[in-house]
Each structure stands twice: as structure tokens, then as C-alpha cells.
Design an enzyme around this catalytic site. Structure first.
Site, PDB file in Angstrom:
ATOM      1  N   HIS A 474       0.836  -1.204   0.000  1.00  0.00           N
ATOM      2  CA  HIS A 474       0.000   0.000   0.000  1.00  0.00           C
ATOM      3  C   HIS A 474       0.876   1.261   0.000  1.00  0.00           C
ATOM      4  O   HIS A 474       0.744   2.130  -0.852  1.00  0.00           O
ATOM      5  CB  HIS A 474      -0.913  -0.021   1.233  1.00  0.00           C
ATOM      6  CG  HIS A 474      -1.774   1.193   1.379  1.00  0.00           C
ATOM      7  ND1 HIS A 474      -3.113   1.186   1.059  1.00  0.00           N
ATOM      8  CD2 HIS A 474      -1.505   2.455   1.801  1.00  0.00           C
ATOM      9  CE1 HIS A 474      -3.617   2.394   1.266  1.00  0.00           C
ATOM     10  NE2 HIS A 474      -2.660   3.184   1.729  1.00  0.00           N
ATOM     11  N   GLU A 475       1.773   1.324   0.963  1.00  0.00           N
ATOM     12  CA  GLU A 475       2.614   2.518   1.074  1.00  0.00           C
ATOM     13  C   GLU A 475       3.532   2.643  -0.132  1.00  0.00           C
ATOM     14  O   GLU A 475       3.850   3.747  -0.576  1.00  0.00           O
ATOM     15  CB  GLU A 475       3.420   2.498   2.377  1.00  0.00           C
ATOM     16  CG  GLU A 475       2.570   2.547   3.647  1.00  0.00           C
ATOM     17  CD  GLU A 475       1.529   3.667   3.661  1.00  0.00           C
ATOM     18  OE1 GLU A 475       1.773   4.730   3.043  1.00  0.00           O
ATOM     19  OE2 GLU A 475       0.459   3.467   4.275  1.00  0.00           O
ATOM     20  N   HIS A 478       1.690   4.405  -2.847  1.00  0.00           N
ATOM     21  CA  HIS A 478       1.787   5.863  -2.664  1.00  0.00           C
ATOM     22  C   HIS A 478       3.169   6.336  -3.116  1.00  0.00           C
ATOM     23  O   HIS A 478       3.323   7.387  -3.737  1.00  0.00           O
ATOM     24  CB  HIS A 478       1.651   6.241  -1.184  1.00  0.00           C
ATOM     25  CG  HIS A 478       0.249   6.221  -0.657  1.00  0.00           C
ATOM     26  ND1 HIS A 478      -0.783   6.874  -1.267  1.00  0.00           N
ATOM     27  CD2 HIS A 478      -0.278   5.656   0.465  1.00  0.00           C
ATOM     28  CE1 HIS A 478      -1.895   6.706  -0.548  1.00  0.00           C
ATOM     29  NE2 HIS A 478      -1.618   5.961   0.507  1.00  0.00           N
ATOM     30  N   HIS A 481       3.409   6.800  -6.709  1.00  0.00           N
ATOM     31  CA  HIS A 481       2.661   7.993  -7.117  1.00  0.00           C
ATOM     32  C   HIS A 481       3.578   9.225  -7.024  1.00  0.00           C
ATOM     33  O   HIS A 481       3.482  10.147  -7.832  1.00  0.00           O
ATOM     34  CB  HIS A 481       1.450   8.146  -6.183  1.00  0.00           C
ATOM     35  CG  HIS A 481       0.324   8.976  -6.733  1.00  0.00           C
ATOM     36  ND1 HIS A 481      -0.742   9.347  -5.954  1.00  0.00           N
ATOM     37  CD2 HIS A 481       0.089   9.511  -7.952  1.00  0.00           C
ATOM     38  CE1 HIS A 481      -1.582  10.076  -6.687  1.00  0.00           C
ATOM     39  NE2 HIS A 481      -1.106  10.191  -7.892  1.00  0.00           N
TER      40      HIS A 481
HETATM   41 ZN   LIG Z   1      -2.823   5.239   2.055  1.00  0.00          ZN
END
Ligand SMILES: [Zn+2]
Length: 687
Positions: A474-475, A478, A481
Site C-alpha cells: 500500500h505505502e 503511494h 505515485h
Molecule cells: Zn494510504
């Protein structure tokens, strides 16, 4: 050049960072550098803003918008280093500075966004926007800048602006205190246990507890802390119902223990002030104000999604509870399932139903292997490579990799800081030391992932739960991104998107952890090195929707209470505990489940305002991520190159170049429906 004896050494925060990758000179930093550095950087930015506002030339895109975009660089640098440390390696000195600096920064931002002369220039440009000959990206920057200023109150009269400024400063201080109080309650607690108290705990949990006790000065004993991985692990495995209750009560009482660290009065004040701010800006509630600039647009739209999910999740959680209660009874237990029993019996049931136990799975999820798995996924989707580099960072546990693309070009630097420690705030997050942009040359990003995984005893491999591995992905989503960002203007870079869109790249990335070819290659046993047997892998993936009623209820209750508390037209004198209890009663919260984050320690909402009236965003983004992964599933290839290219162009590298709904449609060809989400959570049949 020789120095005169009187000359003070230069403040390393304010000199150019000339080390490897332009990293801050962490080794030369001392907390004492931050106060003067903030002071100078704030003054420098203020002078830049004043010069833009007072420019005698007529407003142009260059002399106003570009000038704003390039201003405040020193402040960005000082603040980015400071907030990395305040989150991941804090202490008394940093905390004291944080208390001083947060109202200063709020005051500074107020002065910027409430500057009437500056706003007049932006409003003038905005009114003439169609005749300025702007590129699509320039038009977007102007539009976003105008929106930011209007939403901050730039168009209001002076008395209203003064009140807004006071509110913002006060909110900044309250937010800092809120987070520090939670950290204080977490630091103050450790349940120190002896060998005899560890019934049910698998080896990895014992090892982590032994290491935590040693860190707290209890060598040879075992400590359960309020780090999520420590206490959730204990709740999942400990056969000692009395100790589970103790840990659980401490966990849910963070920020609600009376005394100096009690957060309830702070919450009441923050909610009141946020409501007042919204009314000053012409909205009836803070939620209405907040969502007006989100993909969801209105609280009703967010609530519509949450209500649909809630109804189904309660039904599923009810069935899960009945199954767990049956297990209690079958074992001869003469008690009703309590919140501190749920994880323990769910783990037992999972083991029985799928012949699967966490202790059997965990050796296959070594931290280092999972990092490699996240990297390999990025290579297959986006052609990225990661090479470990030895550079000085702020803590020995933090590690760095240089990121390059398929042509060998430098993309950025990625820093992973994975282990829990007492100097780190709880949770997991992505942040940056530098964001991508092209306005001041080809500026490459420095991106961090900070997590709170249990640190193993010396010489042991770090093992993750499957949930931890998901957090890592998940991290890292990010992180990509930020790393893949490809925009010109800094204010549009990377994760600078609406908060109900920002979880799309992260939650979408979690899907690749479950792609069999990734798991088969990287889920290898810590001792034998063998890949996870196919049968075990199948059973693991079959548990995907197990206990999802619980997880969905635990989350959705938080999202609904968040919308409710921030929809109050006037908070008056809010009794936070009573409010939370009444709302949960109204929505028929199952008695055996507690909100994932109760209000007194709900940092998403109150430690800063990042997710205030915005916790629904995770579910909103999940509608997007479930549907987006379908785009790959439909091609029959989880790494389909054409789909990956569109994903990169319109989502991961696109920052805030487009309205989020437009960006999604450009990637997918249509807006998503809720169906893929309901299926993913196993809620499609629960009505
Ligand atoms: Zn998040």
C-alpha cells in the site's frame, strides 16, 4: 578560505544540500538548527510573496502563478526534513519545536492565502483565463490556485479573514497536541510479561515481545506495546482472555485516559472551530465544505456509498459473530464473545476452516523479500529498477534505493523505514523529502515509506503478517505515485490530488501482492528458502473474504462517525464520548466490534486535518481500485503492458493534471461501479 573565530558555523538546513542525491545533511543536523532555519525560511518566503503581490506590472501567468510556484523553496526543504523527523524519529526537542512551529506555519499560510493584493492578481487572471493562451497544465494550475485561495477565504472581508486566521492557527496547535498525546499514551504503556504469560503466542510474536521488552529496559522479559502490530498480534494469539482484555482496553483508551494527554476537549474544540470556518466560507457544515472540492462532491454522495456497504457489512459481521460464538461454546466457554475475543477466535476459526494459521504463513513473508516483491511489481508494470545505496539517513534502520527507469535514467530516491520504535508515531505513511517538478530544472523526487513492523531480535529475519505485507505494498503504491510523477508545476506533483482519489494508487497496488506469480516467487520460507507450497497459497488466497464483515464494520463505522461529527451544524459543547456512543447506537454497531480508530485517538481526523470528513476516502478509493484492477483482470494478464501504460499515464505519473473523475475515465474508459468492491470484500451476497 579561513573562518574568523567569531563566525558561527552555518546552519546546515539553509545551505545547499550537496550530498548524494541532494539528501539533507542528516549527520550534521541538530534539533537546535530548526528554529532559526524556520525563521529565516519563513521570512524569505514572505518576502517572495510580498514581491509578487506588489509587482507594479499587470498580472501575468509568469509574474504571478509561476512566481508563486517557484517561491518558498527554502521553507519546503526545512519543513520536509522537520516533518520526516517529527513523524519517524521524534523526541522531546523535536516535539517542543513542533508545538512552536505549527502555529507559525499556520499563521504564515494564512497570510499567504488571505493576502488580498495577491488574490486580486489571481482573480484577475482567472477571469481572463480563456484569453491567456495557456496550456492544459497551466490552465489546471491556475484553476487549482484560484480554488485554493477562494476556499481559504481570500475573497472574504477583513473581519471574517481575521477570524479565519485565528481559527487556523488554533487548529494547527490543537492538531499537534492531539498527535503528541496519542504518542504519549502509547509510549507510557507496555504490558510486561513473563514466559508463563505467553500461552498461545507463536515464536515470532514472542521474539518481537522480547525485543520490545529489551528496548524498554526489561531484558529477559516480554513486552506487549500499543504499536498496532504488537497489540493486534497479541489479541490474535494470546490464549489468556484476562490479558487480552487488558491490552485491548489500553488500546482503545488511547487519548481518553484523563489528565494531560486526554484528547476529548481538543476534539470538541476542533470540531467547533471547523464548523465555524465552514460557515464563514458559506457552507452549512465542515463536511459540506470539505467534500465540495473532492471527487465525491457532497457528503450525501459519500454517505450513499458508506450506507450501502454498511448494510451488507453488518449482515456479514453478524454471521461471523455467530460462528465465533459457536466456537466459544463448543470449547466449553461460558461467556458472550467480547471485542477482545474476536481476533483470537477468528484466528482459530480461520485455522480450522482453511487449515491455515498465521504462524505457518508468517515465515513466508520476510520483510526483505516483500520489499523485493514490491520492486519486481514496479519493474513489470513500469520498467523501474531499484539499487540499494549506502547514504547517510536519519536513523540506522532507514534504508535507501536509487530508482532508475528502463533506459537507466535516474527516477528518484526511495527510502524505506520499516521498524516500529518509541520515537516513531504509530501507523504507516508515505512522505517525501523532495517532490518532482520541472519548473526549476529536472527535479527528481526523494520518497519515503514509514511503517511500524515489529523489529526482530538480532540475527533473526524480520517477518511480516499478510496484513503487514499488504501495508508495505500500500505505502509503496503511494511511493510510486510520488516517484513516477511527471508534471511541470510543483503544486500538481505526485500525491497532490483530492483525498478520495489519493488512495487509488496505494490500494490498487495491494492487488499485486496477491497475484500468484509474485507470491510464488517472493513468499519463501525464512529458514528453508522454499517457496510457499501451492496448496498453502491457495488456502491463503481463499481466506481473502474471511472476516471481511468485521473489517468492513470496523472501518465503515469510523467513516460514518467522521461524517457525522463533521456534519454538526454547530458543535456547541460536544461530549465526545457520548456523541460517539450515541451515533454507534443509532447505526446499530455490533456490540462485539469497536471502531478501528475511536475518536480520542483518531489521528486521521485530528492530528492535523488530513482526513477530517475524509475517512470515507479509503472506501471511495476502493471502489476505484477494485474496478481498476478489473481492467487488468479483463485482459487476462495482471501486468498487461497497454493497461499498465494507461495506468502510468493517467494515474501514477499524472499528479493533479486532471479532475479525478476525468483522470479515471481516461484510464478506464468509464467511471467505476460499486460491484467490484462488493465482490472483493465478499459482500455481494450479503443483503
Ligand atoms: Zn494510504
Amino acid at each position: 578560505m579561513t573562518q574568523t573565530p567569531q563566525a558561527k558555523p552555518e546552519n546546515p538546513l539553509l545551505t545547499a544540500w550537496t550530498g548524494a542525491f541532494g539528501l539533507p545533511p542528516f549527520a550534521a543536523l541538530d534539533p537546535g538548527h530548526f528554529g532559526p532555519a524556520f525563521e529565516q525560511a519563513l521570512a524569505a518566503h514572505r518576502a517572495e510573496i510580498d514581491a509578487i503581490a506588489a509587482n507594479p506590472a499587470a498580472p501575468s501567468f509568469d509574474n504571478t502563478i509561476v512566481a508563486l510556484e517557484t517561491s518558498g523553496r527554502a521553507l519546503d526543504r526545512v519543513a520536509s526534513v522537520f516533518f520526516v523527523l517529527a513523524g519517524a524519529d521524534t523526541g522531546d526537542a523535536i516535539e517542543a519545536i513542533e508545538r512552536d512551529v505549527s502555529p507559525l506555519l499556520a499563521r504564515h499560510n494564512n497570510a499567504l492565502y488571505l493576502d488580498r493584493a495577491l488574490y486580486a492578481r489571481i482573480a484577475d487572471l482567472y477571469a481572463r483565463r480563456d484569453s491567456l493562451g495557456l496550456s492544459a497544465e497551466q490552465a489546471r494550475v491556475l484553476d487549482r490556485t484560484h480554488t485554493h485561495f477562494v476556499r481559504a477565504g481570500a475573497a472574504l472581508d477583513k473581519p471574517k479573514q481575521d477570524r479565519l486566521a485565528a481559527i487556523n492557527e488554533r487548529l494547527a496547535s490543537l492538531g499537534t497536541s492531539f498527535g503528541q498525546n496519542v504518542l504519549a499514551d502509547e509510549k507510557a504503556y507496555a504490558l510486561i510479561l513473563n514466559e508463563a504469560d505467553l500461552a498461545g503466542l507463536p515464536d515470532f510474536a514472542r521474539d518481537a515481545a522480547r525485543a520490545a521488552a529489551e528496548e524498554r529496559g526489561h531484558p529477559g522479559q516480554f513486552a506487549i506495546t500499543l504499536a498496532r502490530s504488537s497489540c493486534e498480534g497479541f489479541l490474535q494469539f494470546s490464549a489468556r482472555r484476562d490479558l487480552r482484555e487488558k491490552v485491548f482496553q489500553a488500546w482503545i483508551k488511547r487519548g481518553e485516559n484523563g489528565g494531560a494527554t486526554d484528547n476529548r476537549a481538543l476534539i470538541a474544540e476542533m470540531v467547533r472551530l471547523r464548523g465555524e470556518r465552514a460557515r464563514l466560507l458559506g457552507f452549512t457544515s465542515y463536511a459540506g465544505y470539505r467534500l465540495d472540492d473532492q471527487m465525491a462532491r457532497t457528503p450525501a454522495a459519500a454517505r450513499g456509498l458508506l450506507d450501502e456497504v454498511w448494510r451488507r457489512a453488518r449482515v456479514k459481521a453478524g454471521a461471523e459473530r455467530d460462528a465465533l460464538q459457536q466456537l466459544v461454546t463448543d470449547e466449553g466457554g461460558n461467556f458472550a464473545l467480547a471485542p477482545w475475543d474476536w481476533r483470537y477466535y477468528a484466528e482459530k476459526l480461520r485455522k480450522a476452516k482453511y487449515d491455515l494459521d498465521e504462524a505457518e504463513i508468517k515465515p513466508y513473508f520476510q520483510l526483505d523479500r516483500m520489499i523485493e516483491a514490491a520492486f519486481e511489481t514496479a519493474r513489470r508494470l513500469f520498467g523501474l529498477s531499484f539499487k540499494p545505496v549506502d547514504v547517510p539517513l536519519y536513523h540506522p534502520d532507514a534504508r535507501a534505493w536509487e530508482v532508475t527507469d528502463a533506459t537507466g535514467r535516474h527516477v528518484g530516491l526511495f527510502i524505506g523505514d520499516y521498524f516500529a520504535r518509541t520515537s516513531k508515531h504509530s501507523g504507516a505513511w508515505m512522505t517525501s523529502l523532495r517532490d518532482q517538478e520541472k519548473l526549476s530544472g529536472d527535479v527528481r523526487p526523494i520518497i519515503l515509506n514509514v511503517c511500524n513492523f515489529s523489529k526482530p531480535a538480532a540475527g533473526e529475519p524480520a517477518l511480516l503478517s499478510f496484513d503487514d505485507a499488504r501495508t508495505l505494498f500500500h505505502e509503496f503504491g503511494h511511493g510510486l505515485h510520488g516517484l513516477l510523477s511527471n508534471v511541470t508545476y510543483p503544486s500538481l506533483a505526485g500525491t497532490a490530488v483530492s483525498s478520495d482519489f489519493v488512495e487509488l494508487p496505494s490500494q490498487l497496488y495491494e492487488h499485486w501482492l496477491e497475484v500468484p506469480e509474485i507470491l510464488q516467487q517472493y513468499a519463501r520460507h525464512a529458514v528453508t528458502g522454499e517457496p510457499m507450497p501451492k496448496a498453502l497459497l491457495d488456502r491463503l488466497l481463499a481466506t481473502r473474504t474471511f472476516n471481511q464483515g468485521f473489517a468492513t464494520v470496523e472501518y465503515t463505522a469510523c467513516a460514518l462517525v467522521d461524517l457525522d461529527i463533521h456534519s454538526l451544524p454547530d458543535a456547541g459543547t460536544l461530549d465526545v464520548t457520548a456523541f460517539e456512543r450515541e451515533r454507534l447506537t443509532d447505526m446499530n454497531m455490533p456490540a462485539e466490534i469497536v471502531m478501528r480508530h475511536r475518536l480520542p485517538h483518531f489521528q486521521h481526523l485530528f492530528s492535523g486535518g488530513g482526513y477530517a470528513a475524509g475517512y470515507y476516502s479509503y472506501m471511495w478509493s476502493e471502489v476505484l481500485d477494485a474496478d481498476a484492477f478489473q481492467a487488468f483482470a479483463e485482459t487476462g494478464n495482471a501486468f498487461d503492458p497497454a493497461t499498465a501504460q494507461r495506468l502510468r499515464d493517467y494515474i501514477y505519473s499524472a499528479g493533479n493534471l486532471r479532475d479525478p473523475a476525468e483522470a479515471y475515465k481516461a484510464f478506464r474508459g468509464k467511471l467505476p461501479s460499486v460491484d467490484a468492491l462488493l465482490k472483493k470484500r465478499g459482500l455481494a451476497d450479503a443483503a
